[in-house]
Design a protein around this motif. Structure first.
Motif, PDB file in Angstrom:
ATOM      1  N   SER A   6       0.814  -1.210   0.000  1.00  0.00           N
ATOM      2  CA  SER A   6       0.000   0.000   0.000  1.00  0.00           C
ATOM      3  C   SER A   6       0.846   1.256   0.000  1.00  0.00           C
ATOM      4  O   SER A   6       0.350   2.339  -0.290  1.00  0.00           O
ATOM      5  CB  SER A   6      -0.920   0.002   1.228  1.00  0.00           C
ATOM      6  OG  SER A   6      -0.155  -0.067   2.422  1.00  0.00           O
ATOM      7  N   ASP A   7       2.147   1.118   0.349  1.00  0.00           N
ATOM      8  CA  ASP A   7       3.030   2.272   0.389  1.00  0.00           C
ATOM      9  C   ASP A   7       3.799   2.480  -0.908  1.00  0.00           C
ATOM     10  O   ASP A   7       4.552   3.442  -1.036  1.00  0.00           O
ATOM     11  CB  ASP A   7       4.032   2.124   1.545  1.00  0.00           C
ATOM     12  CG  ASP A   7       3.336   2.135   2.910  1.00  0.00           C
ATOM     13  OD1 ASP A   7       2.255   2.758   2.999  1.00  0.00           O
ATOM     14  OD2 ASP A   7       3.852   1.513   3.842  1.00  0.00           O
ATOM     15  N   ILE A   8       3.662   1.574  -1.863  1.00  0.00           N
ATOM     16  CA  ILE A   8       4.364   1.705  -3.137  1.00  0.00           C
ATOM     17  C   ILE A   8       3.702   2.831  -3.933  1.00  0.00           C
ATOM     18  O   ILE A   8       2.484   2.829  -4.126  1.00  0.00           O
ATOM     19  CB  ILE A   8       4.296   0.390  -3.930  1.00  0.00           C
ATOM     20  CG1 ILE A   8       4.986  -0.730  -3.149  1.00  0.00           C
ATOM     21  CG2 ILE A   8       4.951   0.560  -5.293  1.00  0.00           C
ATOM     22  CD1 ILE A   8       4.833  -2.096  -3.772  1.00  0.00           C
ATOM     23  N   PRO A   9       4.453   3.799  -4.417  1.00  0.00           N
ATOM     24  CA  PRO A   9       3.869   4.901  -5.172  1.00  0.00           C
ATOM     25  C   PRO A   9       3.122   4.406  -6.414  1.00  0.00           C
ATOM     26  O   PRO A   9       3.497   3.388  -7.022  1.00  0.00           O
ATOM     27  CB  PRO A   9       5.088   5.745  -5.574  1.00  0.00           C
ATOM     28  CG  PRO A   9       6.160   5.363  -4.604  1.00  0.00           C
ATOM     29  CD  PRO A   9       5.911   3.933  -4.250  1.00  0.00           C
ATOM     30  N   ALA A  10       2.066   5.122  -6.783  1.00  0.00           N
ATOM     31  CA  ALA A  10       1.275   4.735  -7.954  1.00  0.00           C
ATOM     32  C   ALA A  10       2.146   4.681  -9.207  1.00  0.00           C
ATOM     33  O   ALA A  10       1.970   3.814 -10.076  1.00  0.00           O
ATOM     34  CB  ALA A  10       0.124   5.718  -8.146  1.00  0.00           C
ATOM     35  N   ARG A  11       3.097   5.605  -9.311  1.00  0.00           N
ATOM     36  CA  ARG A  11       3.987   5.606 -10.465  1.00  0.00           C
ATOM     37  C   ARG A  11       4.819   4.337 -10.515  1.00  0.00           C
ATOM     38  O   ARG A  11       5.049   3.757 -11.592  1.00  0.00           O
ATOM     39  CB  ARG A  11       4.901   6.833 -10.396  1.00  0.00           C
ATOM     40  CG  ARG A  11       5.836   6.980 -11.585  1.00  0.00           C
ATOM     41  CD  ARG A  11       6.737   8.184 -11.391  1.00  0.00           C
ATOM     42  NE  ARG A  11       7.725   8.275 -12.422  1.00  0.00           N
ATOM     43  CZ  ARG A  11       8.808   9.024 -12.371  1.00  0.00           C
ATOM     44  NH1 ARG A  11       9.024   9.778 -11.292  1.00  0.00           N
ATOM     45  NH2 ARG A  11       9.678   9.054 -13.354  1.00  0.00           N
ATOM     46  N   ALA A  12       5.278   3.867  -9.341  1.00  0.00           N
ATOM     47  CA  ALA A  12       6.061   2.634  -9.295  1.00  0.00           C
ATOM     48  C   ALA A  12       5.214   1.434  -9.691  1.00  0.00           C
ATOM     49  O   ALA A  12       5.685   0.539 -10.404  1.00  0.00           O
ATOM     50  CB  ALA A  12       6.646   2.436  -7.901  1.00  0.00           C
ATOM     51  N   TRP A  13       3.951   1.404  -9.239  1.00  0.00           N
ATOM     52  CA  TRP A  13       3.048   0.327  -9.637  1.00  0.00           C
ATOM     53  C   TRP A  13       2.871   0.308 -11.152  1.00  0.00           C
ATOM     54  O   TRP A  13       2.880  -0.760 -11.782  1.00  0.00           O
ATOM     55  CB  TRP A  13       1.684   0.488  -8.965  1.00  0.00           C
ATOM     56  CG  TRP A  13       1.559  -0.185  -7.638  1.00  0.00           C
ATOM     57  CD1 TRP A  13       1.349   0.396  -6.427  1.00  0.00           C
ATOM     58  CD2 TRP A  13       1.635  -1.598  -7.377  1.00  0.00           C
ATOM     59  NE1 TRP A  13       1.302  -0.548  -5.422  1.00  0.00           N
ATOM     60  CE2 TRP A  13       1.468  -1.781  -5.978  1.00  0.00           C
ATOM     61  CE3 TRP A  13       1.849  -2.715  -8.171  1.00  0.00           C
ATOM     62  CZ2 TRP A  13       1.496  -3.041  -5.390  1.00  0.00           C
ATOM     63  CZ3 TRP A  13       1.882  -3.980  -7.582  1.00  0.00           C
ATOM     64  CH2 TRP A  13       1.702  -4.118  -6.204  1.00  0.00           C
ATOM     65  N   ALA A  14       2.676   1.484 -11.748  1.00  0.00           N
ATOM     66  CA  ALA A  14       2.489   1.569 -13.199  1.00  0.00           C
ATOM     67  C   ALA A  14       3.722   1.046 -13.937  1.00  0.00           C
ATOM     68  O   ALA A  14       3.601   0.277 -14.911  1.00  0.00           O
ATOM     69  CB  ALA A  14       2.195   3.010 -13.603  1.00  0.00           C
ATOM     70  N   MET A  15       4.912   1.432 -13.466  1.00  0.00           N
ATOM     71  CA  MET A  15       6.138   0.972 -14.111  1.00  0.00           C
ATOM     72  C   MET A  15       6.351  -0.519 -13.883  1.00  0.00           C
ATOM     73  O   MET A  15       6.857  -1.233 -14.761  1.00  0.00           O
ATOM     74  CB  MET A  15       7.332   1.777 -13.599  1.00  0.00           C
ATOM     75  CG  MET A  15       7.346   3.220 -14.078  1.00  0.00           C
ATOM     76  SD  MET A  15       8.922   4.064 -13.744  1.00  0.00           S
ATOM     77  CE  MET A  15       8.887   4.136 -11.958  1.00  0.00           C
ATOM     78  N   LEU A  16       5.960  -1.009 -12.699  1.00  0.00           N
ATOM     79  CA  LEU A  16       6.094  -2.432 -12.391  1.00  0.00           C
ATOM     80  C   LEU A  16       5.225  -3.264 -13.327  1.00  0.00           C
ATOM     81  O   LEU A  16       5.660  -4.291 -13.871  1.00  0.00           O
ATOM     82  CB  LEU A  16       5.698  -2.675 -10.935  1.00  0.00           C
ATOM     83  CG  LEU A  16       6.097  -4.011 -10.308  1.00  0.00           C
ATOM     84  CD1 LEU A  16       7.608  -4.079 -10.119  1.00  0.00           C
ATOM     85  CD2 LEU A  16       5.395  -4.185  -8.963  1.00  0.00           C
ATOM     86  N   ILE A  17       3.988  -2.831 -13.522  1.00  0.00           N
ATOM     87  CA  ILE A  17       3.081  -3.543 -14.429  1.00  0.00           C
ATOM     88  C   ILE A  17       3.595  -3.472 -15.868  1.00  0.00           C
ATOM     89  O   ILE A  17       3.549  -4.456 -16.614  1.00  0.00           O
ATOM     90  CB  ILE A  17       1.664  -2.954 -14.315  1.00  0.00           C
ATOM     91  CG1 ILE A  17       1.087  -3.270 -12.927  1.00  0.00           C
ATOM     92  CG2 ILE A  17       0.757  -3.507 -15.410  1.00  0.00           C
ATOM     93  CD1 ILE A  17      -0.217  -2.556 -12.631  1.00  0.00           C
ATOM     94  N   LEU A  18       4.126  -2.306 -16.250  1.00  0.00           N
ATOM     95  CA  LEU A  18       4.686  -2.162 -17.597  1.00  0.00           C
ATOM     96  C   LEU A  18       5.867  -3.103 -17.796  1.00  0.00           C
ATOM     97  O   LEU A  18       5.984  -3.767 -18.835  1.00  0.00           O
ATOM     98  CB  LEU A  18       5.118  -0.707 -17.822  1.00  0.00           C
ATOM     99  CG  LEU A  18       5.802  -0.415 -19.164  1.00  0.00           C
ATOM    100  CD1 LEU A  18       4.877  -0.761 -20.326  1.00  0.00           C
ATOM    101  CD2 LEU A  18       6.231   1.052 -19.234  1.00  0.00           C
ATOM    102  N   LEU A  19       6.741  -3.198 -16.790  1.00  0.00           N
ATOM    103  CA  LEU A  19       7.892  -4.095 -16.897  1.00  0.00           C
ATOM    104  C   LEU A  19       7.439  -5.546 -17.005  1.00  0.00           C
ATOM    105  O   LEU A  19       8.010  -6.323 -17.781  1.00  0.00           O
ATOM    106  CB  LEU A  19       8.805  -3.903 -15.683  1.00  0.00           C
ATOM    107  CG  LEU A  19      10.102  -4.722 -15.679  1.00  0.00           C
ATOM    108  CD1 LEU A  19      10.964  -4.374 -16.880  1.00  0.00           C
ATOM    109  CD2 LEU A  19      10.879  -4.489 -14.380  1.00  0.00           C
ATOM    110  N   ALA A  20       6.413  -5.924 -16.244  1.00  0.00           N
ATOM    111  CA  ALA A  20       5.890  -7.289 -16.323  1.00  0.00           C
ATOM    112  C   ALA A  20       5.324  -7.573 -17.718  1.00  0.00           C
ATOM    113  O   ALA A  20       5.515  -8.658 -18.275  1.00  0.00           O
ATOM    114  CB  ALA A  20       4.817  -7.503 -15.256  1.00  0.00           C
ATOM    115  N   LEU A  21       4.640  -6.594 -18.302  1.00  0.00           N
ATOM    116  CA  LEU A  21       4.107  -6.756 -19.657  1.00  0.00           C
ATOM    117  C   LEU A  21       5.236  -6.907 -20.674  1.00  0.00           C
ATOM    118  O   LEU A  21       5.170  -7.739 -21.582  1.00  0.00           O
ATOM    119  CB  LEU A  21       3.220  -5.568 -20.016  1.00  0.00           C
ATOM    120  CG  LEU A  21       1.877  -5.472 -19.275  1.00  0.00           C
ATOM    121  CD1 LEU A  21       1.203  -4.140 -19.577  1.00  0.00           C
ATOM    122  CD2 LEU A  21       0.961  -6.633 -19.665  1.00  0.00           C
ATOM    123  N   VAL A  22       6.271  -6.068 -20.512  1.00  0.00           N
ATOM    124  CA  VAL A  22       7.401  -6.103 -21.439  1.00  0.00           C
ATOM    125  C   VAL A  22       8.114  -7.450 -21.359  1.00  0.00           C
ATOM    126  O   VAL A  22       8.365  -8.100 -22.381  1.00  0.00           O
ATOM    127  CB  VAL A  22       8.372  -4.945 -21.139  1.00  0.00           C
ATOM    128  CG1 VAL A  22       9.701  -5.154 -21.876  1.00  0.00           C
ATOM    129  CG2 VAL A  22       7.758  -3.618 -21.539  1.00  0.00           C
TER     130      VAL A  22
END
Length: 305
Positions: A6-22
């Motif tokens: 819950s403390d992970i920044p929204a921007r980090a979540w977005a980049m994390l999901i993008l990296l998983a997709l890549v």
């Protein structure tokens, strides 16, 4: 300290999901290229363009380039451990097992990483929690492969073993990189490693598989361009940004996000199916990674009323 979800920044979540997709998509891209080019050549086509792209990035940012022979020797060894060996083993493995199963077994990297770090570094003690996580993770791998397959020596079981050996090579490379290259900018280290891998793979691929083919189908070139430039060069840059923004613990989450992407694409594009054992194994492996991560089992401070 590990960041709570819950403390992970929204921007980090977005980049994390993008990296998983890549990275999840890279398994399909590699398998597509393997329909037309041989495994070692596919690796050469991956590391050489990625190295060039990262050196252009380094030049554009005017980052210092090391001149020490010791550092360039480390680049060569790291290129073998982190790129040439695991990329080659996994490319050959994908000829015989599905992209989804390859992505599940690839998650073993985190399990090996804990064991290798505990053996090499005094500050990475194998605690009871970590030992439980490692044991659970390896039980998941055995389940995904199938207990009977562990005793067989057919192409499928050998391919699965090749992928797991590749993940062990990743883990050893991680420890070596911490010991040898921690004082370098990560972009420079990655460019150097990929250069070392190119130096090794070019003669090896030509000697074993012949001159790299140039006349390839558009789909093959598209797959090569994707896994070399997007899933390798650009993914490295994205990886470091997440690391700086949310920490190493958060990056463990990408290991759990990659297989669903690869499994979905493999089923949709290539009509692949997974044995139920693979799904059960992935569940156990995910549990093992969660235990290693530890944050799901940590008590959260009570909120003031």
């Amino acid at each position: 300290m590990t960041t709570a979800p819950s403390d992970i920044p929204a921007r980090a979540w977005a980049m994390l999901i993008l990296l998983a997709l890549v990275w999840g998509t890279s398994f399909l891209a590699i398998r597509t290229a393997l329909d037309e080019i041989a495994p070692l050549t596919s690796v050469l086509y991956r590391v050489a363009p990625a190295a060039l792209a990262l050196w252009l990035y380094v030049a554009g940012r005017r980052l210092p380039v090391p001149r020490s022979p010791r550092v360039w020797g480390a680049f060569l060894v790291m290129g073998v451990l982190n790129n040439a060996v695991p990329f080659s083993l996994m490319a050959w493995g994908q000829l015989h097992i599905t992209t989804g199963l390859t992505s599940i077994l690839n998650a073993t990297t985190a399990i090996w990483g804990v064991l290798v770090a505990a053996l090499v570094f005094s500050d990475e003690r194998l605690s009871t929690r970590k030992a439980l996580g490692v044991a659970t993770g390896f039980a998941g791998v055995a389940t995904a492969i199938g207990w009977q397959a562990l005793a067989d020596l057919d192409a499928q079981s050998l391919a699965q073993a090749a992928v797991i050996l590749g993940t062990l090579s990743y883990a050893v490379a991680g420890a070596a990189g911490r010991a040898w290259l921690s004082d370098l900018r990560p972009e420079v280290a990655a460019a150097g490693m990929l250069t070392g891998a190119t130096i090794v793979m070019a003669p090896l691929a030509i000697l074993i598989e012949g001159a790299p083919p140039i006349s390839l189908a558009p789909d093959t070139w598209l797959a090569v361009g994707y896994y070399a430039l997007i899933a390798t060069a650009c993914a490295y840059l994205l990886y470091w940004r997440i690391l700086a923004l949310a920490g190493a613990g958060t990056l463990l989450l990408v290991t759990l996000l990659i297989p669903p992407v690869a499994i979905t694409l493999g089923a949709t594009v290539r009509g692949e199916t997974l044995d139920p054992n693979a799904w059960s194994g992935f569940g156990l492996l995910a549990l093992g990674l969660a235990i290693l991560d530890g944050r799901l089992f940590r008590r959260r401070p009570a909120r003031a009323v």
